[in-house]
Each structure stands twice: as C-alpha cells, then as structure tokens.
Design a protein around this motif. Structure first.
Motif, PDB file in Angstrom:
ATOM      1  N   ARG A  68      48.810  55.063  53.807  1.00  0.00           N
ATOM      2  CA  ARG A  68      48.812  56.396  53.195  1.00  0.00           C
ATOM      3  C   ARG A  68      48.446  57.440  54.240  1.00  0.00           C
ATOM      4  NH1 ARG A  68      45.368  56.982  48.554  1.00  0.00           N
ATOM      5  NH2 ARG A  68      44.974  59.086  49.266  1.00  0.00           N
ATOM      6  N   ASP A  69      48.554  58.700  53.804  1.00  0.00           N
ATOM      7  CA  ASP A  69      48.149  59.845  54.620  1.00  0.00           C
ATOM      8  C   ASP A  69      48.709  59.807  56.038  1.00  0.00           C
ATOM      9  OD1 ASP A  69      46.558  61.403  52.763  1.00  0.00           O
ATOM     10  OD2 ASP A  69      45.200  59.699  52.727  1.00  0.00           O
ATOM     11  N   THR A 146      43.162  58.983  57.537  1.00  0.00           N
ATOM     12  CA  THR A 146      43.827  60.283  57.424  1.00  0.00           C
ATOM     13  C   THR A 146      43.904  61.009  58.770  1.00  0.00           C
ATOM     14  OG1 THR A 146      42.785  60.309  55.253  1.00  0.00           O
ATOM     15  CG2 THR A 146      44.006  62.262  55.848  1.00  0.00           C
ATOM     16  N   GLN A 161      39.362  61.188  59.804  1.00  0.00           N
ATOM     17  CA  GLN A 161      38.137  61.161  58.995  1.00  0.00           C
ATOM     18  C   GLN A 161      37.336  59.899  59.317  1.00  0.00           C
ATOM     19  OE1 GLN A 161      40.562  63.010  55.199  1.00  0.00           O
ATOM     20  NE2 GLN A 161      39.018  61.490  54.762  1.00  0.00           N
ATOM     21  N   ASP A 172      33.457  61.930  48.406  1.00  0.00           N
ATOM     22  CA  ASP A 172      34.384  61.485  49.449  1.00  0.00           C
ATOM     23  C   ASP A 172      33.893  62.096  50.761  1.00  0.00           C
ATOM     24  OD1 ASP A 172      36.526  60.176  50.467  1.00  0.00           O
ATOM     25  OD2 ASP A 172      38.013  61.619  49.783  1.00  0.00           O
ATOM     26  N   LYS A 226      40.967  70.248  54.553  1.00  0.00           N
ATOM     27  CA  LYS A 226      40.710  70.432  53.132  1.00  0.00           C
ATOM     28  C   LYS A 226      39.307  69.934  52.830  1.00  0.00           C
ATOM     29  CE  LYS A 226      40.762  67.128  49.884  1.00  0.00           C
ATOM     30  NZ  LYS A 226      41.111  65.717  49.720  1.00  0.00           N
ATOM     31  N   GLU A 265      45.253  67.651  50.197  1.00  0.00           N
ATOM     32  CA  GLU A 265      45.968  67.247  51.407  1.00  0.00           C
ATOM     33  C   GLU A 265      46.552  68.481  52.113  1.00  0.00           C
ATOM     34  OE1 GLU A 265      47.701  65.042  48.729  1.00  0.00           O
ATOM     35  OE2 GLU A 265      46.401  63.327  48.978  1.00  0.00           O
TER      36      GLU A 265
END
Ligand code: AAL
Length: 403
Positions: A68-69, A146, A161, A172, A226, A265
């Motif tokens: 992902r990401d 990410t 991250q 998170d 973000k 995102e």
C-alpha cells in the motif's frame, strides 16, 4: 431585484467567460471558481480509470501480504521505479489490543519499505527491500511505512513514516525519517532520526506526520504531509507543508499550516505555475482537485469522484522546479480490502487520468460515471440501522393515523 424584462435570459451558447448580467451565486461560482464553465474543458477535472497490476504476488489474498501507499513513480536506468509499504506477516492485522511482536495491529504495522520496477507501468517486478525495520530501539523498529522519493542534485532520498509502537495503540502516531542513495537500487544510508519533527504539544500535528510527499519548487524542497487531528473517533485529516533548503533539513513548517482542509493521504504535483493536490476523502472538500499558485493557498479547481486512494503519480516534473507544470496521466494507488475483517490487506493498482494542460479532449473527463448496482449496495445499512429505520417508518405511520 431586477425584473425579468430588465435583462436577457442566460444565453444558449455557453459563454466561456463571465457574462455581463446578474448571476446567481451558483453561476458566479461557475466562472470564478473553475478554470472553465464545463468540467470537460477544465484541465484540472478528470475522471479515473483503474487497472489491476501484473506481477505482484499476494499469496491468495489471505491478508498476510499487503502492499500500500506507493511513492511517486520515477524513471531511472531505463525503467520505472516505485517504493511502497509491504507487510508480510504470519497473520492479518488483529487490532491494537490483539497485536504482538509478530501479529500486526493495522495493515501498515510490522511493515518494511519495498520497491518494484516496470517497463510498461502495468507489469511490476518486486526487487526487494529498500528500508527494513531496524532493531529496537532505533526509530522505526516497529514499522516503516508510506514512503515518497525525492531526486535532488543527482541523489535519491526516501522519506517515510517510522513507528516505535503498534499503530492505533494510542493513535496512528509517528514521525518521518529519511534515507539516501546514489542509485534507486540502493544501498540506502539511513538517518535514523526524526527529520521533520511532529508539532509541539497541543498542535494539530503533535502526534504524526503522515504521507510525506516531495516536490522541488523555488529551489527548495517542499514536503507536504497529512495529520489526523482531534480525539478519535472524531478526527479530521488535513495537510501541511514543510520547506527545506536541503534534504537533511531543517524543515520549516509553513506558518499558515494546515494548508488543505480535507484529504486523507497526499497527492501533489506541479501544474502550470503552481501546485495541484487531490483531496480524496475526510473533510468538507472530499472528492476535489485543488490548485494554488503559490503551493500554499489552495482553492477547489474541480469536483470529481472515485478518486485513487493513497495515490502518487508518474511525474517527471516533480523535481525540476518547473513554473509550467504540464500535469499527470497515471500513477499507482492502493485498494484496501476490508470486506472480510479477518483477511484485511491492501494491494497496489494503477490509475489513469487526464490532468494535463490542454488535455481538453474528453477522454477520461466523464462527469457521468455510472457505477454497477453492487457498488451502491455495498454501502448497505447495518442491521441496527435497518431496524432503526423500520421503527421510525412504523412510528411515523402511526402518528399520521392517530391524527
Ligand atoms: C495511509 C496513510 C498513512 C497512515 C496509514 C499508513 O493511507 O494515511 O500511512 O499512517 O494509512
């Protein structure tokens, strides 16, 4: 209030600039807020097409492998490169209360940063790990996730991250670290420290800097990010900007942060003399594409739908400090499969769009995107909601009949 006879009716031929006549607020907006009255002629309006990728294995989609990401896609050594979060765990995510050293809390817990290459943008070969989790207690020992890539003065930089606790234990929560290399294939030299610090206690970004997204502008490094703020579950996702003169920082946060009031995102790209951004979900301006001349003061440029999640584009202009960004046509995003909570995971996919200057051919500029009925019924009422709605209807009927 003017009477109907004092001015002519709004013309049949769509005026391309604001006509000199009284206008309702909606029609004022049509001319003041958008690049053109018809979205089909608006360079910053697009619909999206999606394609499944070839070449990446998900072990039967049982939830133990997740990708992902994705980062921005770059071209180097005659091929395309992308970096992303990869989780390969013995079990799918089990939530912060049931995680362990080997069982992930969330989809991006216990993850490493992998990379893949492609020669056509559709078939990708995973090349291996770029940044793995360091040993405890080094920053990111629990998870690294990410990433985004920066190409700066002939060197490559990955920003990502770093988690020192399972995500969602308290939230998170994570800061951003960085690694650099002479080649996109590594080896990566890590700076195992916070490269952009979270905000001071009590500020909107005190707990997290998510989704670093890198661009070069005005000779400087622009890093958009973000953060979700407010106590969960009542939180809002907004975006901020931090600027540095060199990849090691210091990154100075913009005094006007947050600079985007919506958007989970981050997806940013140079467009014309300014910067365009996606606000895909979370917030009042969900499903919009925005633009700012200065990279700071964003306005809605178009409203669209089915926006790519966790998207980053193939964007050769991202690092050339352009003041005439031509736009983007494709990139990668992720699809989070949460249908069965016991096999939660994500997979990478490709999006195509028409966000290029002068790309006013109507290909991928559909305002009338028709979804299959299953897409609507996938948003079904929960049993509890259904029984509440039934009860409300029954109560209303009885109220009428007792009148
Ligand atoms: C993503 C991003 C960040 C969050 C989590 C992993 O889609 O917003 O990266 O921390 O979800």
């Amino acid at each position: 209030m003017p009477t109907k006879t004092e001015f002519k009716s709004f013309p049949w031929d769509i005026p391309q600039s604001k006509p000199d006549r009284p206008l309702s607020e909606a029609m004022e907006r049509m001319y003041d807020n958008y690049l053109s009255p018809r979205p089909e002629d608006n360079d910053l309006f697009t619909s999206f097409k999606y394609t499944k990728l070839e070449g990446l294995d998900y072990g039967g989609h049982d939830g133990c492998i997740s990708r992902r990401d994705p980062s921005k896609i770059i071209k180097a050594n005659g091929r395309y490169y992308v970096w992303y979060t990869k989780r390969h765990t013995e079990l799918p995510p089990r939530g912060a209360q049931h995680c362990s050293d080997t069982v992930p809390s969330t989809d991006w817990d216990l993850a490493d940063i992998f990379y893949a290459t492609s020669e056509d943008g559709f078939t990708w070969q995973e090349q291996g790990v770029a940044i793995n989790r360091p040993d405890k207690p080094t920053l990111g020992w629990r998870s690294v996730a990410t990433p985004d890539i920066l190409c700066w003065q002939g060197r490559y930089y990955l920003y990502y991250q770093t988690f020192n606790e399972p995500s969602m234990l308290k939230g998170d929560n994570c800061p951003v670290a960085m690694a650099s290399a002479d080649s996109p294939d590594g080896p990566w030299t890590r700076i195992d420290k916070e490269i952009i610090e979270n905000g001071e206690p009590g500020s909107w970004d005190q707990y997290s800097i998510h989704g670093p997204s890198l661009l070069v502008r005005d000779g400087k490094i622009f890093l958009y990010y973000k953060a979700a703020f407010g106590d969960r579950p009542e939180y809002l996702c907004v975006n901020g900007l931090a600027i540095a003169d060199n990849p090691l920082g210091p990154f100075e946060k913009h005094p006007l942060n947050p600079i985007l009031n919506s958007g989970h995102e981050t997806t940013y790209f140079p467009f014309k003399e300014g910067i365009a951004a996606f606000a895909i979900r979370n917030g009042n301006e969900t499903n919009t594409i925005q633009w700012s001349a200065d990279g700071v003061n964003f306005k809605i440029a178009s409203v669209t739908q089915m926006m790519p999640v966790g998207a980053k584009a193939y964007n050769p202009e991202a690092f050339i400090d352009t003041k005439n960004g031509k736009g983007i046509r494709w990139g990668l995003c992720h699809f989070a499969d949460k249908k069965d909570p016991t096999t939660k995971h994500s997979y990478l996919g490709r999006f195509d769009c028409n966000l290029v200057q002068g790309g006013s051919n109507t290909d991928m500029k559909e305002t009338d995107v028709i979804h299959a009925p299953e897409v609507f019924f996938a948003q079904s009422l929960s049993e509890e909601q259904q029984s509440q709605c039934r009860q409300r209807a029954i109560d209303e009927l009885s109220e009428v009949s007792s009148e």
